[in-house]
Write an enzyme that holds these catalytic residues in place. Sequence first.
Site, PDB file in Angstrom:
ATOM      1  N   HIS A  56      37.709  41.392 -97.575  1.00  0.00           N
ATOM      2  CA  HIS A  56      37.605  41.623 -96.132  1.00  0.00           C
ATOM      3  C   HIS A  56      38.739  40.924 -95.397  1.00  0.00           C
ATOM      4  CE1 HIS A  56      35.853  37.586 -96.398  1.00  0.00           C
ATOM      5  NE2 HIS A  56      36.025  37.462 -95.083  1.00  0.00           N
TER       6      HIS A  56
ATOM      7  N   GLU B  47      55.925  17.104 -94.087  1.00  0.00           N
ATOM      8  CA  GLU B  47      55.842  18.443 -93.487  1.00  0.00           C
ATOM      9  C   GLU B  47      55.093  18.416 -92.155  1.00  0.00           C
ATOM     10  OE1 GLU B  47      56.075  19.213 -97.971  1.00  0.00           O
ATOM     11  OE2 GLU B  47      55.099  17.787 -96.631  1.00  0.00           O
TER      12      GLU B  47
END
Length: 369
Positions: free
Chosen positions: A171, A325
């Site tokens: 989905h 990061e």
Amino acid sequence: MDMNNKPTFDPKEHQHLRYNPLRDSWVLVSAHRMKRPWKGQVEKPPEDNIPRHDPNNPLCPGSVRANGELNPEYDSTFMFDNDFPALQPDAPDPGSDHHPLFQSKAARGVCKVMCFHPWSDITLPLMQPAEIRKVIDKWADLTVELGATYAWVQIFENKGAMMGCSNPHPHCQVWASNFLPNEASLAERCQRDFLQKHGEPMLVQYARMEAQAQERVVVENEHWLVVVPYWATWPFQTLLLPRRHVLRLPDLTTQERDSLASIMKRLLTKYDNLFEVSFPYSMGWHGAPTGSHLNKNMSHWQLHAHYYPPLLRSANIRKFMVGYEMLANEQRDLTPEQAAEQLRKLSEEHYKVKKAEGLKLKLAPKFSG
């Protein structure tokens, strides 16, 4: 220091920065880090024995969802309003009298869930092209339907528990909002600026140049191109681009939709074949804004889809976006060219199909002459 002995730059050995024109940001490439030993977290491989139908799974045909509604016995795609939406159409307005440091504004929208297939034990790369085409058509229809009211229609799929997917049934989700989200606003500004400076839509020019170079191309066909972008952050990140200038999913021709179904199946099969696992990722479509933007000149936009998979070295070692990061700069551990080469070399026959065919041959009765 003797400058005559200065080493020649090798992107596979020497760290360097690459510019991402879609986000106006830089990515640190440090391919030599792939040599370091790994003693960190090891992920649990995705579950591989999912039942085809589970009456307790709220996404299956005939199941009862959390709100008490009964799913129909659907045999193709199935769409319903998210039972736990992040956006609602009638949320009250917080008002506009705010201090510059404590601003807020209205956020309204709708959230929908779209099942790709009635079976829980299947994913897009294992579906038939005609079945994938139905998914594409539904995406286009939803863009028209929700885009008539809302400024942004975000179609996205989180595949696998590693990407936060709470249900293994195939989905996606569709969130439509009355505002442009951060990533959409960035893409809007960057693409508009590029067209003004260079006289051609950014991603139209980029697709043409990548098709000519071939260095980062993973798969391609008459209408579409998939590359590991020059500025990729995630290890095996890809960018799916039409060859023609297209603003939104509903603008695709019949032939382009068929070709899209084909190239999605090819790409996602390669993903699964890389580590012989149902490859986790987050993906989503970005097209020109909708709502009030439908009557504006949006020719700087080019339709595209992003695939962000987290796996790095194996089926159970992932890339973490933490520390540097989060606090300083995006960083990757192998070059986009290395990633593209690994994906490009992989078979387009799904490993599960190949194993099933091998088992059939092994079990087939043998006759002596």
